[in-house]
Design a protein around this motif. Structure first.
Motif, PDB file in Angstrom:
ATOM      1  N   ASP A  42       0.851  -1.186   0.000  1.00  0.00           N
ATOM      2  CA  ASP A  42       0.000   0.000   0.000  1.00  0.00           C
ATOM      3  C   ASP A  42       0.891   1.241   0.000  1.00  0.00           C
ATOM      4  OD1 ASP A  42      -2.003   1.821   0.184  1.00  0.00           O
ATOM      5  OD2 ASP A  42      -2.522   1.388   2.275  1.00  0.00           O
ATOM      6  N   PRO A  43       0.883   2.033  -1.067  1.00  0.00           N
ATOM      7  CA  PRO A  43       1.773   3.208  -1.101  1.00  0.00           C
ATOM      8  C   PRO A  43       1.482   4.207   0.012  1.00  0.00           C
ATOM      9  CG  PRO A  43       0.867   2.753  -3.285  1.00  0.00           C
ATOM     10  CD  PRO A  43       0.137   1.891  -2.318  1.00  0.00           C
ATOM     11  N   GLU A  44       0.212   4.343   0.381  1.00  0.00           N
ATOM     12  CA  GLU A  44      -0.134   5.311   1.423  1.00  0.00           C
ATOM     13  C   GLU A  44       0.421   4.878   2.774  1.00  0.00           C
ATOM     14  OE1 GLU A  44      -1.576   8.864   2.682  1.00  0.00           O
ATOM     15  OE2 GLU A  44      -1.522   8.104   0.636  1.00  0.00           O
ATOM     16  N   ALA A  45       0.274   3.576   3.088  1.00  0.00           N
ATOM     17  CA  ALA A  45       0.816   3.079   4.360  1.00  0.00           C
ATOM     18  C   ALA A  45       2.334   3.177   4.376  1.00  0.00           C
ATOM     19  CB  ALA A  45       0.370   1.631   4.578  1.00  0.00           C
ATOM     20  N   PHE A  46       2.971   2.845   3.246  1.00  0.00           N
ATOM     21  CA  PHE A  46       4.434   2.951   3.174  1.00  0.00           C
ATOM     22  C   PHE A  46       4.881   4.399   3.310  1.00  0.00           C
ATOM     23  CE2 PHE A  46       8.503   3.074   0.897  1.00  0.00           C
ATOM     24  CZ  PHE A  46       9.182   2.095   1.608  1.00  0.00           C
ATOM     25  N   GLY A  47       4.128   5.314   2.727  1.00  0.00           N
ATOM     26  CA  GLY A  47       4.469   6.735   2.849  1.00  0.00           C
ATOM     27  C   GLY A  47       4.346   7.227   4.278  1.00  0.00           C
ATOM     28  N   ARG A  48       3.268   6.785   4.982  1.00  0.00           N
ATOM     29  CA  ARG A  48       3.126   7.186   6.383  1.00  0.00           C
ATOM     30  C   ARG A  48       4.266   6.637   7.230  1.00  0.00           C
ATOM     31  NH1 ARG A  48      -2.463   6.130   5.441  1.00  0.00           N
ATOM     32  NH2 ARG A  48      -2.223   4.059   6.378  1.00  0.00           N
ATOM     33  N   LEU A  49       4.662   5.364   6.959  1.00  0.00           N
ATOM     34  CA  LEU A  49       5.782   4.779   7.696  1.00  0.00           C
ATOM     35  C   LEU A  49       7.074   5.547   7.422  1.00  0.00           C
ATOM     36  CD1 LEU A  49       6.933   2.507   9.460  1.00  0.00           C
ATOM     37  CD2 LEU A  49       7.246   1.168   7.363  1.00  0.00           C
ATOM     38  N   SER A  50       7.304   5.911   6.171  1.00  0.00           N
ATOM     39  CA  SER A  50       8.520   6.662   5.843  1.00  0.00           C
ATOM     40  C   SER A  50       8.524   8.025   6.524  1.00  0.00           C
ATOM     41  CB  SER A  50       8.634   6.828   4.327  1.00  0.00           C
ATOM     42  OG  SER A  50       7.615   7.677   3.843  1.00  0.00           O
ATOM     43  N   GLU A  51       7.361   8.658   6.641  1.00  0.00           N
ATOM     44  CA  GLU A  51       7.304   9.948   7.326  1.00  0.00           C
ATOM     45  C   GLU A  51       7.612   9.797   8.813  1.00  0.00           C
ATOM     46  OE1 GLU A  51       3.482  11.507   6.427  1.00  0.00           O
ATOM     47  OE2 GLU A  51       4.199  12.559   4.641  1.00  0.00           O
ATOM     48  N   ARG A  52       7.116   8.713   9.420  1.00  0.00           N
ATOM     49  CA  ARG A  52       7.440   8.487  10.828  1.00  0.00           C
ATOM     50  C   ARG A  52       8.941   8.280  11.026  1.00  0.00           C
ATOM     51  NH1 ARG A  52       2.925   4.106  12.566  1.00  0.00           N
ATOM     52  NH2 ARG A  52       1.109   5.411  12.239  1.00  0.00           N
ATOM     53  N   ILE A  53       9.523   7.458  10.151  1.00  0.00           N
ATOM     54  CA  ILE A  53      10.964   7.200  10.277  1.00  0.00           C
ATOM     55  C   ILE A  53      11.753   8.482  10.050  1.00  0.00           C
ATOM     56  CG2 ILE A  53      12.895   5.939   9.277  1.00  0.00           C
ATOM     57  CD1 ILE A  53      10.934   3.661   8.671  1.00  0.00           C
ATOM     58  N   ALA A  54      11.386   9.247   9.013  1.00  0.00           N
ATOM     59  CA  ALA A  54      12.112  10.494   8.731  1.00  0.00           C
ATOM     60  C   ALA A  54      11.941  11.492   9.869  1.00  0.00           C
ATOM     61  CB  ALA A  54      11.605  11.097   7.424  1.00  0.00           C
ATOM     62  N   ARG A  55      10.747  11.510  10.482  1.00  0.00           N
ATOM     63  CA  ARG A  55      10.534  12.408  11.610  1.00  0.00           C
ATOM     64  C   ARG A  55      11.390  11.997  12.804  1.00  0.00           C
ATOM     65  NH1 ARG A  55       5.305  11.915  11.748  1.00  0.00           N
ATOM     66  NH2 ARG A  55       4.978  13.420  10.091  1.00  0.00           N
ATOM     67  N   PHE A  56      11.527  10.665  13.008  1.00  0.00           N
ATOM     68  CA  PHE A  56      12.368  10.183  14.112  1.00  0.00           C
ATOM     69  C   PHE A  56      13.853  10.442  13.831  1.00  0.00           C
ATOM     70  CE2 PHE A  56      14.834   6.638  16.002  1.00  0.00           C
ATOM     71  CZ  PHE A  56      14.683   6.987  17.329  1.00  0.00           C
ATOM     72  N   LEU A  57      14.254  10.293  12.565  1.00  0.00           N
ATOM     73  CA  LEU A  57      15.663  10.540  12.231  1.00  0.00           C
ATOM     74  C   LEU A  57      16.049  12.001  12.404  1.00  0.00           C
ATOM     75  CD1 LEU A  57      16.118   8.342   9.027  1.00  0.00           C
ATOM     76  CD2 LEU A  57      16.918   7.854  11.331  1.00  0.00           C
ATOM     77  N   GLY A  58      15.092  12.876  12.352  1.00  0.00           N
ATOM     78  CA  GLY A  58      15.389  14.300  12.485  1.00  0.00           C
ATOM     79  C   GLY A  58      15.278  14.823  13.904  1.00  0.00           C
ATOM     80  N   THR A  59      15.222  13.943  14.896  1.00  0.00           N
ATOM     81  CA  THR A  59      15.109  14.377  16.285  1.00  0.00           C
ATOM     82  C   THR A  59      16.431  14.203  17.008  1.00  0.00           C
ATOM     83  OG1 THR A  59      14.363  12.173  16.944  1.00  0.00           O
ATOM     84  CG2 THR A  59      12.660  13.777  16.359  1.00  0.00           C
ATOM     85  N   GLY A  60      16.554  14.883  18.129  1.00  0.00           N
ATOM     86  CA  GLY A  60      17.743  14.726  18.954  1.00  0.00           C
ATOM     87  C   GLY A  60      17.808  13.375  19.629  1.00  0.00           C
TER      88      GLY A  60
END
Length: 199
Positions: A42-60
């Motif tokens: 599901d592209p939408e589910a994969f996109g949401r997962l990628s946003e979560r990972i990218a958001r976590f990678l950008g945190t302290g």
């Protein structure tokens, strides 16, 4: 049975053989499902997962955890007994893991940025349409207010009526004071209150 054969012959192009008859796609039947080598997702589910990972990678928090893991990795492989070390100096396995993490993090971050850019584009389009509607409403209201002002310019207002009555009273008083008429503008009443003609 013969009419059916005639109908099938009419549908097929001229010179069609049995092999071409099987290859032609029939419009009255659904296509068979195609086999795909790659798994479906599901592209939408994969996109949401990628946003979560990218958001976590950008945190302290991610930087702190990654620093702790690297320090523990290096300390363990330097200070632990030789038979318990799994990645001795120059830490080739650590380098491989960090490269793998970076190679996955970069596309995930790009995917998250693309999704955010798409959302921003949609929001900008909606804002543009809303601004166009607001401008159209403002122009309509401006035209209506101008029409009301023009209409009110032709209506006698209370102040205008007062000024006209005031001028008229002044003119009547001037005429009365000047004595242009014998009986004046307001003739004196009969001492008895009524004329004989009124009877």
């Amino acid at each position: 049975m013969a009419p059916d054969r005639d109908n099938t012959r009419e549908r097929l192009p001229a010179g069609a053989t049995a092999a071409t008859r099987l290859r032609t796609a029939r419009l009255d039947q659904p296509r068979p499902p195609r086999r795909r080598l790659l798994p479906e997702y599901d592209p939408e589910a994969f996109g949401r997962l990628s946003e979560r990972i990218a958001r976590f990678l950008g945190t302290g928090r991610f930087i702190v955890w990654m620093t702790v893991v690297i320090i523990l990795w290096v300390v363990w492989n330097v200070a632990a007994p030789r038979h318990l070390r799994f990645d001795e100096y120059p830490f080739i396995f650590l380098t491989l893991m960090l490269s793998l993490q970076a190679s996955y993090a970069a596309p995930l971050i790009l995917l998250a940025q693309n999704r955010q850019a798409d959302r921003d584009r949609v929001n900008l389009e909606q804002d543009r349409k809303q601004n166009e509607r607001s401008i159209a409403d403002t122009e309509y209201l401006t035209r209506e207010v101008a029409a009301l002002r023009m209409g009110l310019g032709e209506v006698a207002t209370r102040d205008w009526l007062r000024s006209e009555l005031h001028d008229l009273v002044k003119e009547l008083e001037e005429v009365r004071v000047d004595g242009h008429h014998d009986r004046g503008v307001f003739p004196a009443e009969h001492p008895r209150g009524r004329d004989k003609d009124d009877r």
